[in-house]
Design an enzyme around this catalytic site. Structure first.
Site, PDB file in Angstrom:
ATOM      1  N   SER A  29      11.992  -8.528   2.469  1.00  0.00           N
ATOM      2  CA  SER A  29      11.529  -7.468   3.246  1.00  0.00           C
ATOM      3  C   SER A  29      10.267  -8.416   3.981  1.00  0.00           C
ATOM      4  CB  SER A  29      11.233  -6.121   2.949  1.00  0.00           C
ATOM      5  OG  SER A  29      10.233  -6.539   1.649  1.00  0.00           O
ATOM      6  N   GLU A  69       6.570  -8.093   6.357  1.00  0.00           N
ATOM      7  CA  GLU A  69       5.583  -7.174   6.865  1.00  0.00           C
ATOM      8  C   GLU A  69       4.783  -7.561   8.103  1.00  0.00           C
ATOM      9  OE1 GLU A  69       3.063  -5.415   3.652  1.00  0.00           O
ATOM     10  OE2 GLU A  69       1.372  -5.931   5.183  1.00  0.00           O
ATOM     11  N   TYR A 111      -0.755   0.007   8.884  1.00  0.00           N
ATOM     12  CA  TYR A 111      -1.313   1.231   9.484  1.00  0.00           C
ATOM     13  C   TYR A 111      -2.931   0.696   9.479  1.00  0.00           C
ATOM     14  CZ  TYR A 111      -1.600   6.200  10.259  1.00  0.00           C
ATOM     15  OH  TYR A 111      -2.120   7.604  10.748  1.00  0.00           O
ATOM     16  N   ARG A 163      -3.576   4.827  -0.242  1.00  0.00           N
ATOM     17  CA  ARG A 163      -4.823   5.268   0.014  1.00  0.00           C
ATOM     18  C   ARG A 163      -5.316   4.886   1.249  1.00  0.00           C
ATOM     19  NH1 ARG A 163      -9.741   3.844  -3.740  1.00  0.00           N
ATOM     20  NH2 ARG A 163      -9.766   2.450  -1.947  1.00  0.00           N
ATOM     21  N   GLY A 164      -5.407   3.689   1.244  1.00  0.00           N
ATOM     22  CA  GLY A 164      -6.290   2.929   2.421  1.00  0.00           C
ATOM     23  C   GLY A 164      -7.666   2.590   1.748  1.00  0.00           C
ATOM     24  N   ASP A 165      -8.582   1.820   2.784  1.00  0.00           N
ATOM     25  CA  ASP A 165      -9.713   1.348   2.222  1.00  0.00           C
ATOM     26  C   ASP A 165     -10.766   2.382   2.928  1.00  0.00           C
ATOM     27  OD1 ASP A 165      -9.371  -0.999   1.083  1.00  0.00           O
ATOM     28  OD2 ASP A 165      -8.627  -1.719   2.639  1.00  0.00           O
ATOM     29  N   HIS A 176      -6.493  -3.505  -8.736  1.00  0.00           N
ATOM     30  CA  HIS A 176      -7.345  -3.212  -7.564  1.00  0.00           C
ATOM     31  C   HIS A 176      -8.803  -3.727  -7.833  1.00  0.00           C
ATOM     32  CE1 HIS A 176      -9.134  -0.849  -4.455  1.00  0.00           C
ATOM     33  NE2 HIS A 176      -7.967  -1.163  -3.760  1.00  0.00           N
ATOM     34  N   PHE A 231      -9.321 -13.587   2.579  1.00  0.00           N
ATOM     35  CA  PHE A 231      -8.462 -12.478   2.279  1.00  0.00           C
ATOM     36  C   PHE A 231      -8.393 -12.259   0.857  1.00  0.00           C
ATOM     37  CE2 PHE A 231      -3.976 -10.756   3.896  1.00  0.00           C
ATOM     38  CZ  PHE A 231      -4.303  -9.600   3.666  1.00  0.00           C
ATOM     39  N   HIS A 291       8.861  -9.505  -0.601  1.00  0.00           N
ATOM     40  CA  HIS A 291       8.405  -8.887   0.408  1.00  0.00           C
ATOM     41  C   HIS A 291       7.351 -10.256   0.973  1.00  0.00           C
ATOM     42  CE1 HIS A 291       6.871  -5.544   2.842  1.00  0.00           C
ATOM     43  NE2 HIS A 291       5.508  -6.143   2.714  1.00  0.00           N
TER      44      HIS A 291
HETATM   45  P1  FAD Z   1      -3.974   3.179  -5.039  1.00  0.00           P
HETATM   46  O1  FAD Z   1      -3.107   2.456  -5.615  1.00  0.00           O
HETATM   47  O2  FAD Z   1      -3.901   4.824  -4.629  1.00  0.00           O
HETATM   48  O3  FAD Z   1      -5.382   3.146  -5.680  1.00  0.00           O
HETATM   49  C1  FAD Z   1      -6.490   2.554  -5.293  1.00  0.00           C
HETATM   50  C2  FAD Z   1      -7.486   2.440  -6.471  1.00  0.00           C
HETATM   51  O4  FAD Z   1      -7.882   3.933  -6.911  1.00  0.00           O
HETATM   52  C3  FAD Z   1      -7.226   1.825  -7.688  1.00  0.00           C
HETATM   53  O5  FAD Z   1      -8.201   1.307  -8.212  1.00  0.00           O
HETATM   54  C4  FAD Z   1      -6.673   2.841  -8.742  1.00  0.00           C
HETATM   55  O6  FAD Z   1      -6.468   2.382  -9.892  1.00  0.00           O
HETATM   56  C5  FAD Z   1      -7.417   3.844  -8.365  1.00  0.00           C
HETATM   57  N1  FAD Z   1      -6.917   5.327  -8.774  1.00  0.00           N
HETATM   58  C6  FAD Z   1      -5.698   5.868  -7.974  1.00  0.00           C
HETATM   59  N2  FAD Z   1      -5.434   6.987  -8.170  1.00  0.00           N
HETATM   60  C7  FAD Z   1      -6.539   7.273  -9.176  1.00  0.00           C
HETATM   61  C8  FAD Z   1      -6.893   8.278 -10.163  1.00  0.00           C
HETATM   62  N3  FAD Z   1      -6.104   9.486 -10.205  1.00  0.00           N
HETATM   63  N4  FAD Z   1      -7.944   8.212 -11.044  1.00  0.00           N
HETATM   64  C9  FAD Z   1      -8.426   7.076 -11.221  1.00  0.00           C
HETATM   65  N5  FAD Z   1      -8.281   5.994 -10.459  1.00  0.00           N
HETATM   66  C10 FAD Z   1      -7.365   6.275  -9.499  1.00  0.00           C
HETATM   67  N6  FAD Z   1      -4.228  -0.852   3.677  1.00  0.00           N
HETATM   68  C11 FAD Z   1      -4.429  -0.250   5.251  1.00  0.00           C
HETATM   69  O7  FAD Z   1      -5.513   0.245   5.480  1.00  0.00           O
HETATM   70  N7  FAD Z   1      -3.181  -0.259   5.928  1.00  0.00           N
HETATM   71  C12 FAD Z   1      -1.854  -0.594   5.425  1.00  0.00           C
HETATM   72  O8  FAD Z   1      -0.874  -0.800   6.035  1.00  0.00           O
HETATM   73  C13 FAD Z   1      -1.930  -1.368   4.107  1.00  0.00           C
HETATM   74  N8  FAD Z   1      -0.762  -1.993   3.614  1.00  0.00           N
HETATM   75  C14 FAD Z   1      -0.778  -2.238   2.252  1.00  0.00           C
HETATM   76  C15 FAD Z   1       0.384  -2.688   1.660  1.00  0.00           C
HETATM   77  C16 FAD Z   1       0.403  -3.195   0.298  1.00  0.00           C
HETATM   78  C17 FAD Z   1       1.791  -3.767  -0.028  1.00  0.00           C
HETATM   79  C18 FAD Z   1      -0.516  -3.524  -0.358  1.00  0.00           C
HETATM   80  C19 FAD Z   1      -0.728  -3.954  -1.814  1.00  0.00           C
HETATM   81  C20 FAD Z   1      -1.913  -3.049   0.079  1.00  0.00           C
HETATM   82  C21 FAD Z   1      -1.956  -2.498   1.546  1.00  0.00           C
HETATM   83  N9  FAD Z   1      -3.184  -1.839   2.027  1.00  0.00           N
HETATM   84  C22 FAD Z   1      -3.289  -1.609   3.217  1.00  0.00           C
HETATM   85  C23 FAD Z   1      -4.385  -1.905   1.203  1.00  0.00           C
HETATM   86  C24 FAD Z   1      -4.781  -0.771   0.565  1.00  0.00           C
HETATM   87  O9  FAD Z   1      -5.142   0.210   1.492  1.00  0.00           O
HETATM   88  C25 FAD Z   1      -6.003  -1.025  -0.177  1.00  0.00           C
HETATM   89  O10 FAD Z   1      -5.762  -1.851  -1.397  1.00  0.00           O
HETATM   90  C26 FAD Z   1      -6.869   0.246  -0.785  1.00  0.00           C
HETATM   91  O11 FAD Z   1      -8.040  -0.034  -1.122  1.00  0.00           O
HETATM   92  C27 FAD Z   1      -6.257   1.114  -1.797  1.00  0.00           C
HETATM   93  O12 FAD Z   1      -4.771   1.662  -1.493  1.00  0.00           O
HETATM   94  P2  FAD Z   1      -3.713   1.755  -2.492  1.00  0.00           P
HETATM   95  O13 FAD Z   1      -2.919   2.657  -1.797  1.00  0.00           O
HETATM   96  O14 FAD Z   1      -3.307   0.461  -2.848  1.00  0.00           O
HETATM   97  O15 FAD Z   1      -4.427   2.545  -3.608  1.00  0.00           O
END
Ligand code: FAD
Length: 316
Positions: free
Chosen positions: A20, A22, A54, A112-114, A157, A224, A274
C-alpha cells in the site's frame, strides 16, 4: 542449483506480496501535478490500497477529500482516507465519515492526530469531540461498514509512558474494531520484529503492516524521525555521509538502502508493506519491482476494454 544455505524467500519466484502506498494532499498546482504523475506511475502495480493523509485546517481537509474522491472516480485504486480527532466535534467528524461513504470510500485510517498548536504541546481533546482514537474507530464503524486501519509504534509513541502502555492503547483500538495497523517507519528491522512479538504476546492478532520510509533526503528523514520517536541508526547516517551535494549517487544509495530493508523483511516472512511515498514514485516503483510486482493494465482501463469488446461483439 541453489544450495539450501542460499535459499532466501526474497529470491523465490512467487510470493504473495501486497503493498500500500501513502500520499499527502497537494498544496499547490505544481505539487498536484507531481502527485498525479506518481499515482499514474504506481497505479499499474495495483497496490492493495493507497492512502491520503489528513491535516489540520479546513482547506487541508478539503484537499484530502478531493484527492480521495478523484482516486475513486478516475482510477481503479482503492483509496483509504486518513482522519484525525483534532479540533472537531463528533458531529463534524461523523459528517466527514459520511461524506467518504457517499463518495464510495470504504477504508479509513483512524488517528488521534497531533495537538492543534503543534507537536510537543500537550494533546487536549476537543470538548465535543472524540477523546481518543478508540472512540473514533467505534464511531466510524457505527456509521458504515468501513475497513479501519490505525497506527502502531514499534519504538513507542513519543507521548506514551512505556511501550507496554502504547500496546495497551493499540489493544483499545483493536477492541473498538480496528482491522489492521500500520506502523510508524523504522530503520532497524529487529525493532519491528520484536514489537510484533510483543503485540502478539498481548493478544493482538490483527495485521501489523510495516511502514517503510524510503529515505530520499537523509537530513529531512532524520528530522522527521526525531519528531516521531523513530531512531536513526549510525550506519544509516554513514551511508549518506558526504553525498549532500551529489543527488545522483544519493538516489542510488537510497534505493539500495530501502531494498536491503524490504528484502530482509521478506526473508523474515513479511509479505505486506506500506510505503510512505512523499508523493514521489521512483523509489517506491523500484522497490515494488524488486518485490516482484509488475505493471498490469489499470482495472478501469481493463473494464473499458472489456466493455468495448462486448459492444463490438454486439455490433458484429
Ligand atoms: P494513538 O495511537 O491513539 O495514541 C497516541 C498516544 O496516546 C500514545 O502515546 C498512546 O499510548 C496514548 N494513548 C492513547 N489512548 C490512550 C489511553 N486510553 N490511555 C492512555 N494513553 C493513551 N497525523 C496526522 O495529522 N494526519 C495523518 O494523516 C496521519 N497519518 C498517520 C499514519 C500513520 C500510519 C501513523 C503511524 C501516524 C500518522 N499520523 C498522522 C501521526 C499521528 O497523528 C500522531 O503520531 C499523533 O500524535 C498520534 O495519533 P495516533 O492515532 O497515532 O495516536
Amino acid at each position: 542449483m541453489p544450495t539450501a544455505s542460499q535459499h532466501r524467500a526474497s529470491r523465490d519466484g512467487y510470493r504473495p506480496i501486497r503493498v500500500s502506498i501513502e500520499f499527502f494532499p497537494p498544496k499547490t498546482d505544481e505539487m498536484e501535478q507531481i502527485l498525479w504523475k506518481s499515482i499514474e506511475r504506481l497505479a499499474p502495480l495495483q497496490p492493495k490500497f493507497v492512502s491520503v493523509t489528513y491535516g489540520a485546517g479546513g482547506s487541508t481537509r478539503e484537499r484530502t477529500h478531493n484527492t480521495v474522491a478523484r482516486m475513486v472516480r478516475e482510477t481503479g485504486l482503492k483509496p483509504a482516507a486518513h482522519l484525525t480527532c483534532v479540533d472537531a466535534t463528533r458531529d463534524e467528524i461523523d459528517a466527514v465519515v459520511q461524506s467518504y461513504w457517499d463518495a464510495g470510500v470504504r477504508h479509513i485510517v483512524a488517528l488521534r492526530g497531533d495537538p492543534a498548536d503543534g507537536v510537543g504541546n500537550a494533546y487536549r481533546p476537543h470538548p465535543g469531540g472524540y477523546a481518543q482514537t478508540s472512540d473514533l474507530v467505534a464511531g466510524i464503524k457505527r456509521i458504515g461498514d468501513f475497513k479501519v486501519s490505525v497506527s502502531a509504534y514499534p519504538e513507542k509513541h513519543p507521548e506514551a509512558a512505556s511501550l507496554d502502555a502504547d500496546i495497551d492503547a493499540l489493544k483499545a483500538k483493536v477492541d473498538a474494531g480496528a482491522d489492521q495497523a500500520i506502523t510508524q517507519f523504522f530503520f532497524e528491522n529487529d525493532i519491528y520484529l520484536r514489537y510484533v512479538d510483543k503485540v502478539r504476546a498481548a493478544g493482538i492478532d490483527i495485521p501489523i503492516i510495516p511502514g517503510i520510509l524510503p529515505v530520499q533526503n537523509f537530513k529531512q528523514s532524520a528530522n522527521f524521525a526525531r519528531r516521531t520517536g523513530a531512531s536513526v541508526p549510525y550506519w544509516l547516517a554513514a551511508r549518506f555521509e558526504g553525498l549532500e551535494n551529489d543527488p545522483d549517487t544519493r538516489r542510488l544509495v537510497a534505493a539500495a538502502v530501502a531494498a536491503e530493508q524490504v528484502l530482509d523483511l521478506v526473508d523474515q516472512g513479511i509479505n505486506d508493506f506500506h510505503f510512505y511515498s512523499m508523493n514521489r514514485s521512483d523509489l517506491v516503483y523500484a522497490i515494488c519491482h524488486l518485490l516482484g510486482l509488475r505493471a498490469q493494465a489499470p482495472k478501469v482501463e481493463a473494464a473499458k476494454v472489456e466493455a468495448a469488446k462486448v459492444e463490438a461483439a454486439k455490433a458484429a
